[in-house]
Design a protein around this motif. Structure first.
Motif, PDB file in Angstrom:
ATOM      1  N   ILE A  71       0.836  -1.202   0.000  1.00 11.88           N
ATOM      2  CA  ILE A  71       0.000   0.000   0.000  1.00 11.88           C
ATOM      3  C   ILE A  71       0.870   1.251   0.000  1.00 11.88           C
ATOM      4  CG2 ILE A  71      -0.294  -0.032   2.508  1.00 11.88           C
ATOM      5  CD1 ILE A  71      -2.713   1.343  -0.186  1.00 11.88           C
ATOM      6  N   ALA A  72       2.044   1.193   0.630  1.00 13.55           N
ATOM      7  CA  ALA A  72       2.953   2.338   0.583  1.00 13.55           C
ATOM      8  C   ALA A  72       3.388   2.611  -0.855  1.00 13.55           C
ATOM      9  CB  ALA A  72       4.169   2.078   1.470  1.00 13.55           C
ATOM     10  N   LEU A  73       3.690   1.545  -1.595  1.00  9.86           N
ATOM     11  CA  LEU A  73       4.096   1.692  -2.987  1.00  9.86           C
ATOM     12  C   LEU A  73       2.939   2.186  -3.847  1.00  9.86           C
ATOM     13  CD1 LEU A  73       5.983   1.377  -5.372  1.00  9.86           C
ATOM     14  CD2 LEU A  73       5.548  -1.085  -5.334  1.00  9.86           C
ATOM     15  N   LEU A  74       1.787   1.548  -3.697  1.00 12.10           N
ATOM     16  CA  LEU A  74       0.619   1.923  -4.497  1.00 12.10           C
ATOM     17  C   LEU A  74       0.264   3.393  -4.284  1.00 12.10           C
ATOM     18  CD1 LEU A  74      -1.228   0.228  -6.394  1.00 12.10           C
ATOM     19  CD2 LEU A  74      -2.847   0.073  -4.491  1.00 12.10           C
ATOM     20  N   ALA A  75       0.312   3.834  -3.025  1.00  8.14           N
ATOM     21  CA  ALA A  75      -0.045   5.213  -2.701  1.00  8.14           C
ATOM     22  C   ALA A  75       0.972   6.220  -3.206  1.00  8.14           C
ATOM     23  CB  ALA A  75      -0.212   5.360  -1.190  1.00  8.14           C
ATOM     24  N   SER A  76       2.159   5.751  -3.606  1.00  5.03           N
ATOM     25  CA  SER A  76       3.215   6.649  -4.062  1.00  5.03           C
ATOM     26  C   SER A  76       3.271   6.785  -5.579  1.00  5.03           C
ATOM     27  CB  SER A  76       4.582   6.144  -3.560  1.00  5.03           C
ATOM     28  OG  SER A  76       4.580   6.008  -2.154  1.00  5.03           O
ATOM     29  N   LEU A  77       2.590   5.894  -6.306  1.00  2.14           N
ATOM     30  CA  LEU A  77       2.645   5.917  -7.762  1.00  2.14           C
ATOM     31  C   LEU A  77       1.794   7.043  -8.339  1.00  2.14           C
ATOM     32  CD1 LEU A  77       2.390   2.103  -8.588  1.00  2.14           C
ATOM     33  CD2 LEU A  77       4.448   3.531  -8.544  1.00  2.14           C
ATOM     34  N   ARG A  78       2.133   7.454  -9.548  1.00  9.27           N
ATOM     35  CA  ARG A  78       1.331   8.466 -10.240  1.00  9.27           C
ATOM     36  C   ARG A  78       0.128   7.781 -10.877  1.00  9.27           C
ATOM     37  NH1 ARG A  78       1.014  13.355 -12.884  1.00  9.27           N
ATOM     38  NH2 ARG A  78       0.278  13.311 -15.050  1.00  9.27           N
ATOM     39  N   GLY A  79      -1.049   8.210 -10.486  1.00  9.04           N
ATOM     40  CA  GLY A  79      -2.273   7.627 -10.994  1.00  9.04           C
ATOM     41  C   GLY A  79      -3.310   7.562  -9.897  1.00  9.04           C
ATOM     42  N   SER A  80      -4.501   7.140 -10.243  1.00 10.00           N
ATOM     43  CA  SER A  80      -5.490   6.798  -9.224  1.00 10.00           C
ATOM     44  C   SER A  80      -5.194   5.382  -8.771  1.00 10.00           C
ATOM     45  CB  SER A  80      -6.900   6.906  -9.808  1.00 10.00           C
ATOM     46  OG  SER A  80      -7.125   8.220 -10.300  1.00 10.00           O
ATOM     47  N   ILE A  81      -5.737   4.995  -7.617  1.00 14.21           N
ATOM     48  CA  ILE A  81      -5.487   3.645  -7.118  1.00 14.21           C
ATOM     49  C   ILE A  81      -6.798   3.004  -6.686  1.00 14.21           C
ATOM     50  CG2 ILE A  81      -3.132   4.180  -6.427  1.00 14.21           C
ATOM     51  CD1 ILE A  81      -4.035   4.295  -3.541  1.00 14.21           C
ATOM     52  N   CYS A  82      -6.837   1.700  -6.809  1.00 14.57           N
ATOM     53  CA  CYS A  82      -8.036   0.944  -6.440  1.00 14.57           C
ATOM     54  C   CYS A  82      -7.661  -0.099  -5.407  1.00 14.57           C
ATOM     55  CB  CYS A  82      -8.639   0.287  -7.674  1.00 14.57           C
ATOM     56  SG  CYS A  82     -10.291  -0.379  -7.373  1.00 14.57           S
ATOM     57  N   LEU A  83      -8.391  -0.111  -4.308  1.00 13.27           N
ATOM     58  CA  LEU A  83      -8.211  -1.091  -3.242  1.00 13.27           C
ATOM     59  C   LEU A  83      -9.368  -2.077  -3.293  1.00 13.27           C
ATOM     60  CD1 LEU A  83      -7.414   1.397  -0.323  1.00 13.27           C
ATOM     61  CD2 LEU A  83      -5.854   0.503  -2.082  1.00 13.27           C
ATOM     62  N   TYR A  84      -9.080  -3.336  -2.988  1.00 10.76           N
ATOM     63  CA  TYR A  84     -10.115  -4.368  -3.012  1.00 10.76           C
ATOM     64  C   TYR A  84     -10.468  -4.752  -1.582  1.00 10.76           C
ATOM     65  CZ  TYR A  84     -12.385  -8.880  -3.891  1.00 10.76           C
ATOM     66  OH  TYR A  84     -13.272  -9.937  -3.926  1.00 10.76           O
ATOM     67  N   MET A  93       7.553   7.458   6.298  1.00 10.86           N
ATOM     68  CA  MET A  93       6.249   6.925   5.939  1.00 10.86           C
ATOM     69  C   MET A  93       5.746   6.054   7.073  1.00 10.86           C
ATOM     70  SD  MET A  93       6.226   6.121   1.866  1.00 10.86           S
ATOM     71  CE  MET A  93       4.415   6.140   1.884  1.00 10.86           C
ATOM     72  N   PRO A  94       4.442   6.003   7.283  1.00 13.78           N
ATOM     73  CA  PRO A  94       3.893   5.209   8.389  1.00 13.78           C
ATOM     74  C   PRO A  94       4.396   3.767   8.365  1.00 13.78           C
ATOM     75  CG  PRO A  94       2.177   6.542   7.393  1.00 13.78           C
ATOM     76  CD  PRO A  94       3.384   6.686   6.521  1.00 13.78           C
ATOM     77  N   GLY A  95       4.890   3.312   9.512  1.00 12.09           N
ATOM     78  CA  GLY A  95       5.261   1.910   9.660  1.00 12.09           C
ATOM     79  C   GLY A  95       6.656   1.559   9.212  1.00 12.09           C
ATOM     80  N   PHE A  96       7.449   2.538   8.731  1.00 15.13           N
ATOM     81  CA  PHE A  96       8.793   2.245   8.247  1.00 15.13           C
ATOM     82  C   PHE A  96       9.791   3.186   8.907  1.00 15.13           C
ATOM     83  CE2 PHE A  96       5.823   1.009   4.918  1.00 15.13           C
ATOM     84  CZ  PHE A  96       6.207  -0.294   4.676  1.00 15.13           C
ATOM     85  N   ALA A  97      11.002   2.676   9.166  1.00 21.12           N
ATOM     86  CA  ALA A  97      12.023   3.474   9.843  1.00 21.12           C
ATOM     87  C   ALA A  97      13.413   3.168   9.292  1.00 21.12           C
ATOM     88  CB  ALA A  97      11.981   3.221  11.350  1.00 21.12           C
ATOM     89  N   PRO A  98      13.663   3.485   8.025  1.00 20.74           N
ATOM     90  CA  PRO A  98      14.996   3.252   7.465  1.00 20.74           C
ATOM     91  C   PRO A  98      15.998   4.250   8.041  1.00 20.74           C
ATOM     92  CG  PRO A  98      13.658   4.461   5.909  1.00 20.74           C
ATOM     93  CD  PRO A  98      12.745   4.108   7.052  1.00 20.74           C
ATOM     94  N   ALA A  99      17.254   3.887   7.999  1.00 20.79           N
ATOM     95  CA  ALA A  99      18.308   4.802   8.439  1.00 20.79           C
ATOM     96  C   ALA A  99      18.742   5.678   7.266  1.00 20.79           C
ATOM     97  CB  ALA A  99      19.493   4.009   8.973  1.00 20.79           C
ATOM     98  N   PHE A 100      19.111   6.932   7.567  1.00 15.14           N
ATOM     99  CA  PHE A 100      19.590   7.847   6.527  1.00 15.14           C
ATOM    100  C   PHE A 100      20.775   8.621   7.069  1.00 15.14           C
ATOM    101  CE2 PHE A 100      19.444  12.065   4.449  1.00 15.14           C
ATOM    102  CZ  PHE A 100      19.714  11.648   3.152  1.00 15.14           C
ATOM    103  N   ILE A 101      21.962   8.376   6.503  1.00 19.50           N
ATOM    104  CA  ILE A 101      23.191   9.003   6.981  1.00 19.50           C
ATOM    105  C   ILE A 101      23.999   9.455   5.770  1.00 19.50           C
ATOM    106  CG2 ILE A 101      25.287   8.696   8.366  1.00 19.50           C
ATOM    107  CD1 ILE A 101      23.864   6.290   9.695  1.00 19.50           C
TER     108      ILE A 101
END
Length: 548
Positions: free
Chosen positions: A362-375, A523-531
Motif C-alpha cells: 500500500i505504501a508503494l501503491l499510494a506513491s505511484l502516479r495515478g489513481s489507485i483501487c483497493l479491493y 512513511m507510516p510503519g517504516f524506519a529506514p536509516a539515513f546518513i
C-alpha cells in the motif's frame, strides 16, 4: 466519520477507490449473501480509511451464472441484493459521508435470459435479430472461426431455432451484443442514463475493449511466444492465451462509441469512467487510445500489476512503459481485485511475510502516479482462501480445476468481528466459507491497534492526502540499481523522493550526487536509516524524503 469529498470535474484524478464485492461484503437479511443494505451499514468503515469513492461490483437483476456479470435487467436490482430503494439509500449515505459511487457497467454482453436476447434468438427477422453477434456455420457445420472463450472452449454456441451460432467471450449464457448495430448502442446508453439520473458518480466499464468484433470474422493468428511479455489475459493453462486476439476485441470502432459515452457523461457534470482493459501485450497502447485526448474514458486499468511479479524491475517497467506510451491519459493502479489471487498471497514468501508485504504494497501503491483501487479486505492483509473443489462457485475455476482454482479464493466474505459466527458477515451459512486464517484478521481485531495493517492503511492514505505531489504530481525514476525502486514525485515546488527495497535483503543505497535530501519524511510503519545521503533499508522497507 465523514471525509471532505473530492469535487470538480477532475475529482477522479489521483483518487483512491475502494472496490466492494456486494455478495461478500455484509449480509443483513440472513440468506448468507451480502446485500446493498449491508453496504450501507459498513460505509463508515470505508470512509474511515480515507478513500474518495467506492466501486460496486454488479448488483443488477441476473441469473448469477457468472456472479452478476450476466445481466438480465440493467435497470433494476436483483432481489438477492435488495431493491432500487435500497440502492438509493446507500447512494445517499455514501454521499453524506463524502464518498463518490462508481458502479460496474457490464455492456459487452448480457445474460441469455435478457429479454433482448430472448427476442433475438426467436427468429432471423424479429426487431432485435441483429442485436447480438450471429453467424452461419461453415459448410461442415463447425463454428464460423477459431475465436475462443476466456472461460474455455470455442467462443461460439449453436442455436437450433435460428440455425446459427452466436458469439460469447465468456460463458455460453453470456451472449455478446452487436455494437455494430446503432440501435444496440442507443439501448446501452439509455441504461447508463438511467443510473446517471439516479445520481451515480461514475462507471467501471467491464471488458471495455470487448464491445466490437471484426465484421469479417477473421481468424485470430497464433500468439508468438514472448518470455518478456506482460499483461497476459488468461492463466497459462487456458488455450485462450495461445491466440493473438487481433479480431475478437479492441477493434477501431470502439473509439467512436467511447466518445459517445463520454459525451453523455459530460452532459451530467462531474462524472467519471474507469475502463478494464485486457489486451495482452498491447494493453498499454489500448489504454493510450482509450484515455488520450480527453474525449473518451477518464482512466483505465490493466492486468500488469495483477500478476505474481513484485520486483523493482517489473514495477518500474510497467510504470515507465505507461508513461512512455500513454502521453496524456490516466491510469488506475491496483494489486488486487475480484478476479485475481489476493496480492499478499501472490507476493509473500510465506505466512510470516504477509503483514510486511501488505504494508509495503500500500505504501508503494499510494506513491505511484495515478489513481489507485483497493479491493475489500486488503486493508486487513487478508490472504487468499484455500478452497476445495466442492466449495467452488466460480464457473471459471470449475472449468479449469485443478490446474487453475478460479476466483473464489479472493471472493470469500469480508471479516468484521473475529468472535461472531462467520466473522460477523452473516448469521446464516455464507455462500463461500469463512476460514480461521482470515477470521483472525477481522476489522474489530485490528481497529484501533497501532501497527496493524488496518491502522497502516489509514495512516498511509492520510500521508498521501497530505502531499500534493502524490495526487497528480510528476513521477521520474532514478537510476540506482535494478533491485531497488527509486523515483521522485513533484508538484508546485514540492519534490519527494521514494526508495523501495522489495527484496528480503538489507540494502545500502547511495543517492546520486544531484539528489540532496533536506528532510526525511518517515512513511507510516517504516524506519529506514539515513546518513550522509546513504539510505539503509531492511528487506521490504521504504524511505521517503523531501528533496532540495
Amino acid at each position: 466519520m465523514a471525509t471532505a469529498p473530492r469535487s470538480g470535474k477532475d475529482w477522479w484524478r489521483g483518487a483512491v477507490i475502494y472496490q466492494v464485492y456486494p455478495r461478500s461484503f455484509q449480509d443483513t437479511n440472513g440468506d448468507g449473501i451480502g446485500d446493498l443494505r449491508g453496504v450501507t451499514r459498513r460505509l463508515p468503515h470505508i470512509a474511515s480509511l480515507g478513500v474518495d469513492a467506492i466501486w460496486l461490483s454488479p448488483f443488477f437483476t441476473s441469473p448469477q451464472a457468472d456472479m452478476g456479470y450476466d445481466v438480465s435487467d440493467y435497470c433494476d436490482v436483483d432481489p438477492m441484493f435488495g431493491t432500487l430503494a435500497d440502492f438509493d439509500e446507500m447512494l445517499a449515505e455514501a454521499h453524506r459521508l463524502g464518498l463518490k459511487v462508481i458502479i460496474d457497467q457490464v455492456i459487452s454482453h448480457t445474460s441469455d435470459q435478457h429479454p433482448w436476447f430472448i427476442e433475438s434468438r426467436s427468429s432471423r427477422t424479429n426487431a432485435r435479430a441483429d442485436w447480438y453477434v450471429w453467424a452461419d456455420p461453415k459448410p461442415d457445420g463447425t463454428a464460423p472461426n477459431n475465436w475462443l472463450s476466456i472461460f474455455g472452449g470455442p467462443a461460439w454456441e449453436w442455436d437450433g431455432v435460428r440455425r446459427q451460432y452466436y458469439m460469447h467471450n465468456f460463458l455460453s449464457s453470456q451472449p455478446d451484443l452487436n455494437f455494430h448495430n446503432p440501435e444496440v448502442q442507443e439501448a446501452v446508453l439509455s441504461t447508463v442514463r438511467f443510473w446517471l439520473d439516479r445520481g451515480v458518480d461514475g462507471f467501471r466499464l467491464d471488458t471495455a475493449n470487448f464491445y466490437f468484433h471484426d465484421r469479417h470474422l477473421r481468424d485470430n493468428p497464433p500468439r508468438v511466444p514472448d518470455p518478456d511479455a506482460i499483461g497476459l489475459d488468461a492463466p497459462d493453462v487456458n488455450p485462450y492465451g495461445m491466440q493473438d486476439h487481433l479480431y475478437d476485441k479492441s477493434q477501431p470502432e470502439n473509439i467512436g462509441f467511447l466518445r459517445r459515452l463520454r459525451a453523455l457523461l459530460d452532459a451530467y457534470g462531474d462524472r467519471a469512467t474507469v475502463g478494464e482493459v485486457g489486451d495482452g501485450p498491447r494493453s498499454l497502447k489500448t489504454v493510450a487510445a482509450y484515455t488520450g485526448g480527453n474525449d473518451k474514458l477518464n482512466m483505465c486499468y490493466t492486468f500488469d500489476l495483477l500478476g505474481p511479479d513484485f520486483t523493482a524491475s517489473h514495477i518500474r517497467r510497467c510504470v515507465a512503459d505507461f508513461q512512455a506510451i500513454v502521453a496524456d491519459g490516466w491510469v488506475c493502479w491496483a494489486f488486487s481485485n475480484h478476479d485475481v489471487m489476493r496480492h499478499v498471497s501472490r507476493f509473500a514468501l510465506g505466512e510470516a511475510d504477509r503483514e510486511r508485504v501488505a504494508k509495503l504494497a500500500i505504501a508503494l501503491l499510494a506513491s505511484l502516479r495515478g489513481s489507485i483501487c483497493l479491493y475489500q479486505g486488503e486493508e486487513l492483509g487478508l490472504p487468499e482462501a484455500e478452497l476445495t473443489f466442492e466449495e467452488l462457485r466460480d464457473p471459471y475455476g470449475i472449468r479449469f480445476w485443478p490446474a487453475f482454482k478460479g476466483r473464489d479464493g479472493c471472493r470469500t466474505p469480508m471479516v468484521w468481528e473475529r468472535d461472531r459466527p462467520n466473522a460477523g458477515f452473516s448469521a446464516a451459512n455464507p455462500w463461500l466459507p469463512v476460514h480461521d486464517d482470515q477470521r483472525l484478521l477481522a476489522v474489530d481485531a485490528q481497529d484501533g491497534v497501532a501497527g496493524s495493517v488496518l491502522d497502516h492503511y489509514r495512516r498511509t492514505l492520510a500521508f498521501r492526502r497530505m502531499h500534493a505531489p502524490l495526487l497528480d504530481g510528476d513521477l521520474a525514476f532514478l537510476t540506482i540499481r535494478q533491485d531497488v525502486l527509486a523515483f521522485t514525485r513533484e508538484k508546485d515546488g514540492e519534490r519527494l523522493l521514494f526508495v523501495f527495497n522489495l527484496t528480503r535483503e538489507r540494502e545500502r543505497v547511495r543517492l546520486p550526487a544531484d539528489t540532496r535530501v533536506i528532510e526525511p519524511l518517515p512513511m507510516p510503519g517504516f524506519a529506514p536509516a539515513f546518513i550522509d545521503e546513504v539510505v539503509v533499508l531492511k528487506g521490504l522497507d521504504v524511505f521517503c524524503g523531501r528533496l532540495r
